[in-house]
Structure formats: C-alpha cells, structure tokens
Write an enzyme that holds these catalytic residues in place. Sequence first.
Site, PDB file in Angstrom:
ATOM      1  N   LYS A 164     -32.437  -2.809  25.262  1.00  0.00           N
ATOM      2  CA  LYS A 164     -32.758  -3.614  26.498  1.00  0.00           C
ATOM      3  C   LYS A 164     -33.998  -2.824  27.067  1.00  0.00           C
ATOM      4  O   LYS A 164     -35.116  -3.345  27.667  1.00  0.00           O
ATOM      5  CB  LYS A 164     -31.600  -3.669  27.412  1.00  0.00           C
ATOM      6  CG  LYS A 164     -31.815  -4.751  28.615  1.00  0.00           C
ATOM      7  CD  LYS A 164     -30.591  -4.798  29.421  1.00  0.00           C
ATOM      8  CE  LYS A 164     -29.406  -5.656  28.762  1.00  0.00           C
ATOM      9  NZ  LYS A 164     -28.116  -5.825  29.458  1.00  0.00           N
ATOM     10  N   ARG A 223     -27.790  -2.271  34.597  1.00  0.00           N
ATOM     11  CA  ARG A 223     -27.525  -2.849  33.259  1.00  0.00           C
ATOM     12  C   ARG A 223     -27.256  -1.964  32.345  1.00  0.00           C
ATOM     13  O   ARG A 223     -28.178  -0.933  32.001  1.00  0.00           O
ATOM     14  CB  ARG A 223     -28.733  -3.696  32.958  1.00  0.00           C
ATOM     15  CG  ARG A 223     -29.187  -4.574  34.047  1.00  0.00           C
ATOM     16  CD  ARG A 223     -30.642  -5.241  33.921  1.00  0.00           C
ATOM     17  NE  ARG A 223     -30.330  -6.164  32.979  1.00  0.00           N
ATOM     18  CZ  ARG A 223     -31.520  -7.174  32.518  1.00  0.00           C
ATOM     19  NH1 ARG A 223     -32.913  -6.751  32.769  1.00  0.00           N
ATOM     20  NH2 ARG A 223     -31.377  -7.954  31.635  1.00  0.00           N
ATOM     21  N   GLY A 253     -18.184  -5.400  24.698  1.00  0.00           N
ATOM     22  CA  GLY A 253     -17.394  -4.062  25.160  1.00  0.00           C
ATOM     23  C   GLY A 253     -17.917  -3.188  26.026  1.00  0.00           C
ATOM     24  O   GLY A 253     -17.264  -2.377  26.795  1.00  0.00           O
ATOM     25  N   MET A 257     -20.148  -2.068  29.429  1.00  0.00           N
ATOM     26  CA  MET A 257     -19.983  -2.346  30.944  1.00  0.00           C
ATOM     27  C   MET A 257     -20.979  -3.627  31.332  1.00  0.00           C
ATOM     28  O   MET A 257     -22.079  -3.693  30.902  1.00  0.00           O
ATOM     29  CB  MET A 257     -20.160  -1.171  32.073  1.00  0.00           C
ATOM     30  CG  MET A 257     -19.828  -1.500  33.272  1.00  0.00           C
ATOM     31  SD  MET A 257     -20.293  -0.639  34.600  1.00  0.00           S
ATOM     32  CE  MET A 257     -21.813  -1.103  34.960  1.00  0.00           C
ATOM     33  N   ARG A 306     -35.387 -10.125  23.362  1.00  0.00           N
ATOM     34  CA  ARG A 306     -34.841  -9.475  22.244  1.00  0.00           C
ATOM     35  C   ARG A 306     -35.052 -10.652  21.151  1.00  0.00           C
ATOM     36  O   ARG A 306     -35.312 -11.600  21.319  1.00  0.00           O
ATOM     37  CB  ARG A 306     -33.267  -9.095  22.382  1.00  0.00           C
ATOM     38  CG  ARG A 306     -32.496 -10.363  22.638  1.00  0.00           C
ATOM     39  CD  ARG A 306     -31.005  -9.881  22.814  1.00  0.00           C
ATOM     40  NE  ARG A 306     -30.672 -11.092  23.856  1.00  0.00           N
ATOM     41  CZ  ARG A 306     -29.558 -10.937  24.461  1.00  0.00           C
ATOM     42  NH1 ARG A 306     -28.627  -9.915  24.478  1.00  0.00           N
ATOM     43  NH2 ARG A 306     -29.010 -12.002  25.396  1.00  0.00           N
ATOM     44  N   HIS A 315      -4.683 -13.738  -1.696  1.00  0.00           N
ATOM     45  CA  HIS A 315      -4.947 -14.743  -2.902  1.00  0.00           C
ATOM     46  C   HIS A 315      -5.499 -15.941  -2.525  1.00  0.00           C
ATOM     47  O   HIS A 315      -6.639 -16.328  -3.257  1.00  0.00           O
ATOM     48  CB  HIS A 315      -3.280 -15.016  -3.402  1.00  0.00           C
ATOM     49  CG  HIS A 315      -3.532 -16.147  -4.407  1.00  0.00           C
ATOM     50  ND1 HIS A 315      -3.206 -17.369  -4.241  1.00  0.00           N
ATOM     51  CD2 HIS A 315      -3.619 -15.977  -5.851  1.00  0.00           C
ATOM     52  CE1 HIS A 315      -3.234 -17.923  -5.530  1.00  0.00           C
ATOM     53  NE2 HIS A 315      -3.294 -17.096  -6.380  1.00  0.00           N
ATOM     54  N   ARG A 338     -20.137 -21.944 -22.395  1.00  0.00           N
ATOM     55  CA  ARG A 338     -18.776 -22.017 -22.888  1.00  0.00           C
ATOM     56  C   ARG A 338     -18.346 -23.097 -24.003  1.00  0.00           C
ATOM     57  O   ARG A 338     -18.170 -24.249 -23.453  1.00  0.00           O
ATOM     58  CB  ARG A 338     -17.650 -21.705 -22.115  1.00  0.00           C
ATOM     59  CG  ARG A 338     -17.792 -20.599 -21.441  1.00  0.00           C
ATOM     60  CD  ARG A 338     -16.905 -20.646 -20.010  1.00  0.00           C
ATOM     61  NE  ARG A 338     -17.202 -19.630 -19.137  1.00  0.00           N
ATOM     62  CZ  ARG A 338     -17.605 -20.012 -17.840  1.00  0.00           C
ATOM     63  NH1 ARG A 338     -18.474 -21.015 -17.766  1.00  0.00           N
ATOM     64  NH2 ARG A 338     -17.818 -19.094 -17.014  1.00  0.00           N
ATOM     65  N   ARG A 397     -22.226 -19.541 -26.518  1.00  0.00           N
ATOM     66  CA  ARG A 397     -21.275 -18.697 -26.919  1.00  0.00           C
ATOM     67  C   ARG A 397     -20.267 -19.543 -27.882  1.00  0.00           C
ATOM     68  O   ARG A 397     -19.987 -20.468 -27.492  1.00  0.00           O
ATOM     69  CB  ARG A 397     -20.442 -18.017 -25.808  1.00  0.00           C
ATOM     70  CG  ARG A 397     -19.272 -17.087 -26.170  1.00  0.00           C
ATOM     71  CD  ARG A 397     -18.485 -16.345 -25.005  1.00  0.00           C
ATOM     72  NE  ARG A 397     -17.480 -17.639 -24.431  1.00  0.00           N
ATOM     73  CZ  ARG A 397     -16.858 -17.348 -23.604  1.00  0.00           C
ATOM     74  NH1 ARG A 397     -16.868 -16.180 -23.047  1.00  0.00           N
ATOM     75  NH2 ARG A 397     -16.168 -18.361 -22.971  1.00  0.00           N
ATOM     76  N   SER A 450     -25.240  -9.449 -23.944  1.00  0.00           N
ATOM     77  CA  SER A 450     -25.139 -10.093 -22.670  1.00  0.00           C
ATOM     78  C   SER A 450     -23.724  -9.647 -22.146  1.00  0.00           C
ATOM     79  O   SER A 450     -22.645  -9.739 -22.712  1.00  0.00           O
ATOM     80  CB  SER A 450     -24.896 -11.781 -22.758  1.00  0.00           C
ATOM     81  OG  SER A 450     -24.437 -12.344 -21.459  1.00  0.00           O
ATOM     82  N   THR A 497     -19.166  -9.578 -17.923  1.00  0.00           N
ATOM     83  CA  THR A 497     -18.479  -8.492 -17.052  1.00  0.00           C
ATOM     84  C   THR A 497     -17.160  -8.609 -16.380  1.00  0.00           C
ATOM     85  O   THR A 497     -16.465  -7.818 -15.804  1.00  0.00           O
ATOM     86  CB  THR A 497     -19.495  -8.202 -15.770  1.00  0.00           C
ATOM     87  OG1 THR A 497     -19.738  -9.400 -15.257  1.00  0.00           O
ATOM     88  CG2 THR A 497     -20.908  -7.253 -16.093  1.00  0.00           C
ATOM     89  N   ASN A 498     -16.841 -10.121 -16.532  1.00  0.00           N
ATOM     90  CA  ASN A 498     -15.315 -10.306 -16.217  1.00  0.00           C
ATOM     91  C   ASN A 498     -14.432  -9.436 -17.253  1.00  0.00           C
ATOM     92  O   ASN A 498     -13.645  -8.725 -16.805  1.00  0.00           O
ATOM     93  CB  ASN A 498     -14.807 -11.923 -16.406  1.00  0.00           C
ATOM     94  CG  ASN A 498     -15.728 -12.450 -15.115  1.00  0.00           C
ATOM     95  OD1 ASN A 498     -16.358 -11.861 -14.265  1.00  0.00           O
ATOM     96  ND2 ASN A 498     -15.809 -13.885 -15.362  1.00  0.00           N
ATOM     97  N   ASP A 499     -14.720  -9.755 -18.473  1.00  0.00           N
ATOM     98  CA  ASP A 499     -13.784  -9.117 -19.680  1.00  0.00           C
ATOM     99  C   ASP A 499     -14.097  -7.687 -19.382  1.00  0.00           C
ATOM    100  O   ASP A 499     -13.124  -6.799 -19.692  1.00  0.00           O
ATOM    101  CB  ASP A 499     -13.926  -9.831 -20.902  1.00  0.00           C
ATOM    102  CG  ASP A 499     -12.969 -10.857 -21.266  1.00  0.00           C
ATOM    103  OD1 ASP A 499     -11.842 -11.167 -20.364  1.00  0.00           O
ATOM    104  OD2 ASP A 499     -13.094 -11.779 -22.176  1.00  0.00           O
ATOM    105  N   CYS A 512     -23.400 -12.310 -17.734  1.00  0.00           N
ATOM    106  CA  CYS A 512     -23.210 -13.693 -17.628  1.00  0.00           C
ATOM    107  C   CYS A 512     -21.630 -13.693 -16.895  1.00  0.00           C
ATOM    108  O   CYS A 512     -21.218 -14.784 -16.726  1.00  0.00           O
ATOM    109  CB  CYS A 512     -23.281 -14.242 -18.882  1.00  0.00           C
ATOM    110  SG  CYS A 512     -21.849 -13.825 -19.988  1.00  0.00           S
ATOM    111  N   TYR A 552     -32.088 -10.237 -17.211  1.00  0.00           N
ATOM    112  CA  TYR A 552     -31.777 -11.352 -16.376  1.00  0.00           C
ATOM    113  C   TYR A 552     -30.044 -11.363 -15.706  1.00  0.00           C
ATOM    114  O   TYR A 552     -29.547 -10.446 -16.496  1.00  0.00           O
ATOM    115  CB  TYR A 552     -31.943 -12.722 -17.011  1.00  0.00           C
ATOM    116  CG  TYR A 552     -31.042 -12.820 -18.370  1.00  0.00           C
ATOM    117  CD1 TYR A 552     -29.811 -13.527 -17.856  1.00  0.00           C
ATOM    118  CD2 TYR A 552     -31.316 -12.586 -19.520  1.00  0.00           C
ATOM    119  CE1 TYR A 552     -28.772 -13.548 -18.972  1.00  0.00           C
ATOM    120  CE2 TYR A 552     -30.346 -12.552 -20.477  1.00  0.00           C
ATOM    121  CZ  TYR A 552     -29.230 -12.982 -20.234  1.00  0.00           C
ATOM    122  OH  TYR A 552     -28.412 -13.156 -21.136  1.00  0.00           O
TER     123      TYR A 552
END
Length: 902
Positions: A34, A104, A113, A115, A343, A465, A572, A628, A790, A793-795, A858, A878
């Site tokens: 400010k 101010r 929070g 003043m 601002r 979950h 897939r 695949r 490729s 990355t999950n497995d 992938c 990629y």
Amino acid sequence: MPDTKWVYAFDEVGDAEDKVGGSWDGVRSLLGGKGANLGEMTRLGVPVPPGFTVSTEACNAYAAAGETFPEGMWDQVTEALAKVEQQTGKTFGDAANPLLVSCRSGAKFSMPGMMDTVLNIGLNDEVVEGMATLTGDARFAYDSYRRLIQMFGSVVLGAPAEAFEEVLTGFRAKAGVTDDAHLSVDALKQIVARFKEIAKGFPETPIEQLRLATEAVFKSWNGKRAVDYRNAAHIAHDLGTAVNVQTMVFGNTGEDSATGVAMSRDGSTGENHIEGDWLVNAQGEDVVAGIRATTPIAQLADEMPDVYQQFAEISGRLEKHYRDMQDLEFTVERGKLWLLQTRDGKRTAQAAVRIAVDLVEDGLISKQEAVQRVSPEQIDFFLHPQLGGDSRAAAAGEGNLIATGLNVSPGAAVGVIAFDADKAVEMAAEGRQVILVRPETKPDDVHGMLAAEGIVTSRGGRTSHAALVARQFGKPAVVGVAGLDIDLSARTMEVGGRVIAEGEWLSIDGTIGEVYFGKLDTFIPDISDRWLSSLLDWADSFRRLGVRANADYPVDAERARAYGAEGIGLCRTEHMFFEAERLPIVQRMIMTEDAAVRRQALDELLPYQREDFLGLFKAMDGLPVIIRLIDPPLHEFLPSFEDLTVEIADLKIRLASGEGDAEAIRAELEDKEQIRERVEDLREANPMLGLRGVRLGIMIPELPRMQVRAIFEAACAAQKEGVTVIPEVMIPLTSHVNELRRLKAILTEEAESVMAEQGVQVKYMMGTMVETPRAALTGARMAEEAEFFSFGTNDLTQTTFGISRDDAEAGFLMEYIEQGILPENPFASIDADGVGRLIKLAVKEGRETRADLEVGICGEHGGDPTSITLCHGYGLDYVSCSPFRVPVARLAAAQAALAEAN
Ligand code: ADP
Ligand code: MG
Ligand code: MG
C-alpha cells in the site's frame, strides 16, 4: 541505529528506491504494498492526500526491542507530520484548522489478520467543535468523531465491536430512522459520550492517538490471526508491516462528495471497461461494508462527468505504469478527486486470460509475460462446466449458499442427492443427474462416484480418498464440508438448521468449494475463445516439450486434437476388447487350448481392431499415434473366480430343486465350471507382476501379432486414402532387452508382410513403455531395440516404490502424506528423487545408444504442471496426458521453457 531512516514521506519514494538498490520489489518489502503504491502514485502526479509511511524495518525493530519504537523513529514521524501540515496548511490538533489523518496497515502482500484502518485520527472534544464551525456542518463533525472513537475503540483498544453497534441501534430506534446519516447532532453527541464509556482509555491528545494506533499496527503483525494466516499461506514471518499515515479526505461532506472502489477492467469477464461501485456522500468503508446499496461506476460518468473523466484517465495511466489491471480506491471531496490506493486487481480465470492477451495487444506486456501471468489451474477452468454467475448470485441472495468446504476437484456439478453409492448408481440409471453426498468415501464407493456428476463429503482433506478419486476421474468435488450433518439412516442432512432430504437438488462448485441448495444453471466455457487460443498459440511458440494425448477412441482423439494435441502418446488397445460384442470372442480365445480355435477367434477380432485404428489414424492425420499392445493379465477378461463360484452354486441348487429345463441348466453349469477351471489356471498371486505386458506377447505371440496386423492394415488403408499415418507400436512392461528383441522380431516381420501384401510402405517405429526400474536402469541396452521410450509413470512409480497404487491410495498412503513421511502423492506428481532419477538416467543412456531415440511420458503425471516442469528438465520430447489436460500441459510446458530462459 540512530541514523536509520524509518519514515518515508509519500514524495520520498525515490529515497526508498535508492536504499534498496532500485528494485521495485525491494521498495514493496520496505514500504509494504500500500505504501509503495501511494508513493509511486504521488511520484506520477496522481492526486494522493499527503502522508508518509513508517517502514516494515521499523516494525521488525519494534518487535525485536520488546515492543518499543526504535531510536529516532518517533522523531521522524513527528517531522513527517509537520511536513504534511505544511503541505495541507492544516495543523494536527488545532481546533481552528485541524489536520486529520488515517492510520493504515500495509504489508508486502495483502494479508487478512492485520490491523484495520482507523480514520479521522486527530479529533477530540475540542477539535470536533472547531471542525463543526469550520465546515458549518456539526452533524458531519460529530459523525466523524463517533466513527473515530468506534474504530479506535474496537481496533486499537480491543473493545467489543457489538457494544458500539448496540448503542447505534438503540439511537436509531429511538429516533425512528434506519440510517445513521439521519441521526441528529444532538443524538450524535450523546452517542459520542456513550462510545467513550465503551472505548475506555480513548486518548484525547491527537499525537497520543497516532502513537497508539501505530503501535497497534506493529503489534498486529505478530497477532494470532496474522501469524496463522502466514503459516497457512507460506508467507515469511520476518517481512513486517508498514504503517501509512495519510491526510483524511472526506467523501461524506455533501452531494458533491463521494467514495468508491473500481477496477480498471472487468474482473469477472476481463472486458476493457472500468468496473466498480461508489456512493455519494459517504466515507471509505461504507462502500465495502455493504450497509448502503452502492451505485455502479457508470453512473458516476452521468452525475460527476469531470470527476469520472479524470478518474478514467488516471486509471488508464496507472494500468500503463504497472502494466496490469488495477484495483483502485478513491474519494471525491467537494468535487475534487483523490486516489487512496492502487494494486493489481484480483480476477477470475476467464478475466486473467483475456486481460493478459489484451495487455499484449495494447503493447503493455510481452507475449512471454502474458504466458507467465496465467496459471495452469486457470486454464483448467475452461475445461469444466461452471455455475452461471446470475443463478449463483440469485441462489446466494436467497440464502441457498448453504456450506463451503475444500475445493479439491474443479468444475461445477448439479444433481439430486444420493447418500450412498448404490443409490447413486440406481438414480443415474434412471437418467437422473446425481450428487453423491457421504461423510467420506471408501474404495467400494467408487462405482457411485463414477455414476455421480459430483461428490460432497463432510469429512476428509485434500488428500482424502474422495479428493483423489474425484480428481482422477475429473468429477467436481467439495470435501471436508464441516457444516454438513449427514444422517444416513434418516436419509437426510442438516446444514445451518435446514434439513435436506435424499433426492433434492444440490449444486456444487469444486473450483472454489461452494455448495448450493437447488438446481443452478451451468455453462461450459468456450475453449475456442479468441483470447484463450491466442494465449495457447503463444505458449506453443515458447515450449520445447511436445504435447500429446492419451486417447483410446477416435472421439477422444478428435477432442484432443481440437485442444491442441500433437499426437497420441498412448492408445490402450485392451479397452477395445471389453466392448460387449467383442468380449465373448476374446473369452473364447482365452478359454481354448486349441490353436485352430484361437486362430479363428483372433481372425474374428481383427476387423474390429482394424476399424478402431483406422478411426484413430484419420483423426490424427499427419500426427504420430502410439499404440500400446495388449497389457493386462488375461484373467481380467474373464468373470471373477468368486462370481463364478456363486453362479455355479446357484445353478446346482436349481438343478436339485427339479424346476426349469434341467438339460439347459446342466449345459450352463458345465460351461461355467470350465471357465472357472481356466480362471483357476490363470489365477496369480500378484497379477500386477504376473503374466502381462510383453510377457503375454511372448507366451501368446498370435495375440500381439493380430494387433500389429490390424494396425498395419489400417495404416495402409488410411495411407491409400491420402491420410498421413505415423504409427508407433509400443511394447509394454519390458524389463530385459531380450524380451524386446524376441517380440519385436516377430512383430516387425508381421508389419513388413502386411505392407508387402498391401503394396504400401508406412513410416513406423517400434518402441517400449519404460515402467520397471530395470528397463530404466538398462536404458542403454533397451535402446538397441527400442526406437522410442515412453515412461509409463503410473506403473514406474508403483514398481519403484514397490507400492500398489489401488491399495495404497485407499489406505496408508494418505496417512503417509498427512504425517509428512511423503511430501506429496507420488502418483499425482513425479517423485523427482527416485522415479525422476530413473527417467533421467534412461533418457541419457538410451540416447547414447541411439541418438534419435524419441522419449516421452504417458502416465497421468503428463497433465500435472509440476511434473511437466520436471519432464522439460529431463529433456523429454513430449508429455502425453488426458485430452482435457492438453491445454493445461501446453501452458505448463511453455512456462517451464520460459522459466529456464530467465
Ligand atoms: P483496507 O486494506 O481494508 O482496504 P484501507 O487502509 O485501504 O484498508 O482503508 C479502508 C478504507 O478507508 C478504504 O475505503 C480507504 O479508501 C479509506 N481511507 C483510508 N485512508 C483514508 C483517508 N486518508 N481519507 C479517506 N479515506 C481513507
Ligand atoms: Mg483491512
Ligand atoms: Mg484498501
């Protein structure tokens, strides 16, 4: 530190800049946001009421010294005040011609929070009389005075705010008015007296008022509210807050005075017009406090055309100067315009995109900056349905915004309430839109979550979950809605005293975490929006990473392409096997021990697969398509052992009862027993680590061979039609180069023979999915056979951690994250230290073997901005992600490239 400069007049912002070596960020650190901007506006010649800023360093020194002002600070304050007196020709505490100021707070980042502002400092019993005489408006003088005591009392002295409100309410009732502005001078005088009883210790001496207010601002930096906020927002505790002392200007001195707030552009749509609210004859806080109905800013142009003209000019000038949309506070005192704050304005995702692009077109920022100003999450907004603004406002107005919770999965959803998963499925089957509402969700609720449009839980956090599953399936969700009291046996929920039954309508906004009662309108933002496409086009010109999509069907591929995908990173093929008319053929193929029967079943599957691939190739004309080969263990295509056992038992009972056609029952029984036997054979203790992926192809080569034939027959056919096809055949789950060598030889032979039959040559590649640590560690050897890698990355994350994702995410993984054992879910964001190192190594050593090895990822991580930044660093070619994440990935990839360049 007697020489330290603690206080900067607004017209000394240059000194502050020199002190911090010319950096604007440094000025903001020193003077707070400010204060820095008040100084900057003063320097720009914008009309700002004179004043000064006590620096954040003073705040820190005050705290360090056990809450005493640092040496020299207060002297500098009084000197600066004297200078303001000179500039204004008024004197602080002088009843004949009083100077009043506001006090101010203002930290580097705007922060709840801290003043609250105290206005009208400098009034006391004597000065108020002088003010009344001077202005000829005793009502105004006493109203200002009671506001000072009220604000000072509650903010500085900690008196309860309600106590003041009670007094006001009483006087209004007695006078029979609804508005404080209609209270008489006499009433105001009595109110002042009562207020002083509440605000015990209110100092009559103006300078004492200023000192106490300044101290209160400093103290509020370490107050509980501020500390909690900084902890939550990860803001450093040593920044400190500045104090701004500023000459009061009055918007409440009659019909030629006003106060307002406005943005230089529309913060909701981004349109380039001033947007805001104002009030005639009112003081600062009145506009935001919502006590009086405000007037749209456009009306200022009619009622005070000169003022509006000047304001519009200043707004444009400040935008140019700060090179961003501004949020402005102003006051008009007897026809003269004053600016009190500027601002960078807050904005919606849609406005962020439009403003960034317009600012480039206005020549204010570069395309690079525009791309960096929009966050990937904001792009995500365009890909989900949203609640319509009008219906949202109407619902809120009617009190139907019933609860808020954690915004864990973006987008809006509207539907009727179902309190359990089975009910959700049942209602959805009747064609109704459903919102699943649960205290929390578990793995056996997933079918209901899939059937629902959106999910609400009363418990759970960001990694619950419900949150994880909702995000994974792109279902809007609000979790941890503590205000909801769900009674599962009564099939109702109570919220804010209202009881809502199953089957009633609910609307949720997972982007911000709001829950509405009733059926709100939704709309899908336009992805082909001119501004979004410009921004993404620019992003494309900066990124090095390619962006592909994971798509199994032509419709998905088309959508992905429309969203800017440059190919398919993962198709897939097993999804194609699960379709109703094909599954029996697949099962026949699996059940038989007879090579001829198997051959026959595969021949029947071939045309289906060919059609699937033909559609994909056409949709991706000119772009690479990674297909695949079959990956899951075969038993997944058969009924479960448990289901079969139940069915067999049923059939036996029916047979024993003597009812029905015994012959038919016996035949069915025999059939089922046979299948169960085969399932028994195929059963594995750890199917995830069992006969699947490349191993399946090696054991049953006819299967992938049929798939490769289908791929190449489709490719040749497409190419004959003039479509440019670039198939990339991917062999999954390899761990040794010999597996690849064996299967690749068989498949290459099949591909070549199809092309020979068809008389067409197609450019293609054979490669592998890297999803075991051994494949990554032996990247140099793998690349002898693979033309592309490729990273699945999950497995790869599962095999690297040795964690089964399905089990873990429903169980201990959440505990791990909550307890800080893992910093975050490695299935959401690539684990850089482990999985990331494997990727880096495989890329480096793979390329040493084969310089033009194509590498990409992938897994779901391909749509996660943090992971995309890592992938950029690993030098991948990629990333491939769900079609809906493609625009997000395009932006994130550009930001990674730009961050590297800086
Ligand atoms: P916040 O950070 O809550 O916006 P501000 O310090 O901006 O707090 O002040 C609250 C209100 O008081 C704003 O409307 C502001 O414009 C107004 N205000 C602050 N100082 C002055 C002043 N010197 N003269 C007139 N109005 C003021
Ligand atoms: Mg405030
Ligand atoms: Mg403000």
